[in-house]
Design a protein around this motif. Structure first.
Motif, PDB file in Angstrom:
ATOM      1  N   LYS A 140      -1.086  -9.082  -5.442  1.00 50.78           N
ATOM      2  CA  LYS A 140      -2.176  -9.735  -6.163  1.00 50.78           C
ATOM      3  C   LYS A 140      -2.568  -8.884  -7.370  1.00 50.78           C
ATOM      4  CE  LYS A 140      -6.720 -11.715  -5.394  1.00 50.78           C
ATOM      5  NZ  LYS A 140      -7.778 -11.968  -4.424  1.00 50.78           N
ATOM      6  N   TYR A 188       4.770 -10.166  -2.686  1.00 48.64           N
ATOM      7  CA  TYR A 188       3.667 -10.671  -3.509  1.00 48.64           C
ATOM      8  C   TYR A 188       2.615  -9.583  -3.633  1.00 48.64           C
ATOM      9  CZ  TYR A 188      -0.448 -13.128  -5.072  1.00 48.64           C
ATOM     10  OH  TYR A 188      -1.570 -13.484  -5.774  1.00 48.64           O
ATOM     11  N   ARG A 201       3.445 -18.268  -5.992  1.00 52.86           N
ATOM     12  CA  ARG A 201       2.986 -17.582  -4.774  1.00 52.86           C
ATOM     13  C   ARG A 201       3.274 -18.558  -3.652  1.00 52.86           C
ATOM     14  NH1 ARG A 201      -2.024 -17.258  -1.831  1.00 52.86           N
ATOM     15  NH2 ARG A 201      -3.020 -18.564  -3.413  1.00 52.86           N
ATOM     16  N   ALA A 210       6.351 -13.840  -3.417  1.00 52.44           N
ATOM     17  CA  ALA A 210       6.472 -14.426  -4.749  1.00 52.44           C
ATOM     18  C   ALA A 210       7.887 -14.972  -4.857  1.00 52.44           C
ATOM     19  CB  ALA A 210       6.221 -13.372  -5.825  1.00 52.44           C
ATOM     20  N   GLN A 242       2.836 -13.819   2.743  1.00 52.98           N
ATOM     21  CA  GLN A 242       2.906 -14.208   1.336  1.00 52.98           C
ATOM     22  C   GLN A 242       4.088 -13.560   0.640  1.00 52.98           C
ATOM     23  OE1 GLN A 242      -0.787 -14.976  -1.028  1.00 52.98           O
ATOM     24  NE2 GLN A 242      -1.583 -13.414   0.384  1.00 52.98           N
ATOM     25  N   THR A 284       0.382  -9.534 -13.848  1.00 51.18           N
ATOM     26  CA  THR A 284       1.841  -9.619 -13.778  1.00 51.18           C
ATOM     27  C   THR A 284       2.469  -8.345 -14.292  1.00 51.18           C
ATOM     28  OG1 THR A 284       1.969 -10.607 -15.973  1.00 51.18           O
ATOM     29  CG2 THR A 284       1.829 -12.107 -14.101  1.00 51.18           C
TER      30      THR A 284
END
Length: 97
Positions: free
Chosen positions: A94, A92, A30, A45, A43, A97
């Motif tokens: 939250k 990203y 992140r 990934a 943000q 996965t």
């Protein structure tokens, strides 16, 4: 790059916030991306490839992901080199996965 070799340097334009996990071919972080022109921070990934031998596989993944437009899939934001390794820059989200 294995978990022992996590990236601790600050890649240009990114602040690595958290190591999220590791798969067979990549490590995921992140990160905060800062747009140099506007100063806007958001943000993302970062999915960083472990081996340059797999670059062609990743280019194919990049091409496939770049065509997907769905509220049920993570958005592809770009392709960069992070610490001299190919990386996918992804939305990203939250959660799991």
């Amino acid at each position: 790059m294995g978990m022992i070799e996590k990236i601790y340097a600050r890649p240009a334009g990114y602040e690595l916030v958290e190591f999220l996990g590791e798969g067979l071919n990549s490590c995921v972080y992140r990160a905060i991306k800062e747009d140099a022109a506007s100063g806007v921070r958001f943000q993302v990934a970062l999915k960083i490839l472990k081996s340059e031998k797999l670059v062609e596989l990743w280019r194919a993944e990049f091409e496939r992901l770049s065509t997907v437009r769905s509220k049920n899939c993570v958005s592809l934001l770009g392709w960069e080199f992070i610490c001299n390794k190919p990386a996918l820059v992804l939305e990203y989200v939250k959660g799991a996965t």
